[in-house]
Design an enzyme around this catalytic site. Sequence first.
Site, mmCIF file in Angstrom:
data_model
loop_
_atom_site.group_PDB
_atom_site.id
_atom_site.type_symbol
_atom_site.label_atom_id
_atom_site.label_comp_id
_atom_site.label_asym_id
_atom_site.label_seq_id
_atom_site.Cartn_x
_atom_site.Cartn_y
_atom_site.Cartn_z
ATOM 1 N N HIS A 89 -1.096 -3.306 13.346
ATOM 2 C CA HIS A 89 -1.470 -4.054 12.147
ATOM 3 C C HIS A 89 -1.529 -5.542 12.485
ATOM 4 O O HIS A 89 -0.596 -6.291 12.197
ATOM 5 C CB HIS A 89 -0.460 -3.787 11.028
ATOM 6 C CG HIS A 89 -0.535 -2.402 10.477
ATOM 7 N ND1 HIS A 89 -1.563 -1.999 9.643
ATOM 8 C CD2 HIS A 89 0.278 -1.337 10.602
ATOM 9 C CE1 HIS A 89 -1.376 -0.731 9.287
ATOM 10 N NE2 HIS A 89 -0.269 -0.301 9.856
ATOM 11 N N LEU B 25 -1.208 -1.488 -12.806
ATOM 12 C CA LEU B 25 -2.452 -0.935 -13.365
ATOM 13 C C LEU B 25 -3.452 -0.560 -12.267
ATOM 14 O O LEU B 25 -3.437 -1.139 -11.206
ATOM 15 C CB LEU B 25 -3.069 -1.974 -14.297
ATOM 16 C CG LEU B 25 -2.124 -2.407 -15.422
ATOM 17 C CD1 LEU B 25 -2.718 -3.590 -16.169
ATOM 18 C CD2 LEU B 25 -1.834 -1.247 -16.363
ATOM 19 N N LEU C 243 -12.333 -9.663 6.290
ATOM 20 C CA LEU C 243 -12.377 -10.524 5.102
ATOM 21 C C LEU C 243 -11.112 -10.337 4.260
ATOM 22 O O LEU C 243 -10.612 -11.293 3.651
ATOM 23 C CB LEU C 243 -13.629 -10.183 4.282
ATOM 24 C CG LEU C 243 -14.183 -11.247 3.365
ATOM 25 C CD1 LEU C 243 -14.380 -12.571 4.107
ATOM 26 C CD2 LEU C 243 -15.527 -10.794 2.770
#
Length: 388
Positions: free
Chosen positions: A2, A388, A149
């Site tokens: 990572h 959410l 990005l």
Amino acid sequence: RHKFWETQPVGQFKDRGDSSLPDGPIEPPTPLSEVKQEPYNLPSAYEWITCDLDSDEMCSEVYNLLTNNYVEDDENMFRFNYSKEFLRWALRPPGYFRSWHIGVRAKSSKKLVAFITGIPARIRAHDDVVNMAEINFLCVHKRLRSKRLAPVMIKEVTRRVHLENIWQAAYTAGVVLPTPISTCQYWHRSLNPKKLIDVGFSRLGARMTMSRTIKLYKLPDSTVTEGFRKMELHDVPAVTRLLRTYLNQFIVAPDFDENDVEHWLLPKEDVVDSYLVESPKTHEITDFCSFYTLPSSILGSQNYTTLKAAYSYYNVATKTPLLQLMNDALIVAKRKDYDVFNALDVMQNESFLKDLKFGPGDGKLHYYLYNYRIRQALRPPELGLVLL
Ligand code: NHW
Ligand code: EN5
């Protein structure tokens, strides 16, 4: 493994279980004057914008980006389709910062190609109430994927959060990153089994016919709990007390005040539904349940374009059995024409999932904190937070 996440103040896989590292912030705040004052660099064809969600035009651009490019299931059959009204609600809670609604546009076409958001929230971990950002709606246009990005978007939102003197964040994702504080399972309760099977959301069980399946998931037309009704504005103080007391038992949970409850739980058509039980005798508010509305676009069906899903939000049962309360929530959702009722195995949800005929989905949801270590991963029932 990572390249980006290894550089960030998050729990690293190699440190898992290391009891010499304390729970709490990983790095201390830096003086605000030392926070980078200019935005991070984007590839030269793109520019940062702050998205003004008051503007219908801007809201539509965000809606269109997400509708076409946001989260899909692992077989690319469904894609989340948050409504504009939902996005406005999700992104403008009490004390929100407009500067945390971040877009990236192509300079030439002015097209919105990426998005990330933060909202402020007080989140308690053990007995530590921390001002955090909740990060959500990270999205890069399909044509711009795998160009690194996302790390720039994440660094830019981090910078803007730091400028408000906030140093921690909470977020969830379907992918594994360093390092989940908890991993939860999605469960699904069919309300409209025929449509779910037609569109490939679920399958006819072994030795099951369509008519037996429809019968299996049938629900009564009206709720059974006496005093069950929609939440109203005047209920905010009572619901806040009920919810605060309930959430206290979890290791990680939001610290809601009355303003938060009014924003997050007062019913808003096609966005959030909340019901409570008012004792017919004492007029006490004893129980509460809620769900939010998040449809998904159906990507490959001839017959249908959207799946109407309810997602279990916060539920509190003190007098009514939780099983009965949630059964009433299913009845309401069915009456309102939802196709499926979804829930995570957080809080006390395990106590009703199987009995109410929820089945495990193929999706997991991982919970994360930024710049806050929790040594021991939490079991889902120790988690009192729904994003959410
Ligand atoms: S999770 C939903 C995220 N959105 C989607 O899945 C939509 C569809 N996918 C996309 O748009 C809810 C792209 O695939 C995205 C990645 C944009 C996801 N979280 O640009 P690259 C949220 O919104 C890492 C975090 O080349 P891409 C929560 C990945 O591990 N990191 O990939 C958001 C790799 O890093 P590594 C993610 O596919 C929380 C790098 O990105 C991620 O073109 C954000 C690759 O970048 C994810 N969901 O774009 C963190 N997915 O180290 C907030 C991939 O492994 C942190 N990556 O090399 C807190 C900040 C605030 C702090 C305040 C103190
Ligand atoms: C940040 N706020 O995979 C959220 N959903 O199970 C971002 N599966 O709907 C992270 N694949 O199991 C989101 N049907 C991570 C989730 C991304 C979306 C996702 C899963 C959750 C889902 C469905 C459809 C699968 C289609 C093929 C699923 C089975 C239902 C069945 C009903 C009857 C009883 C058994 C289960």
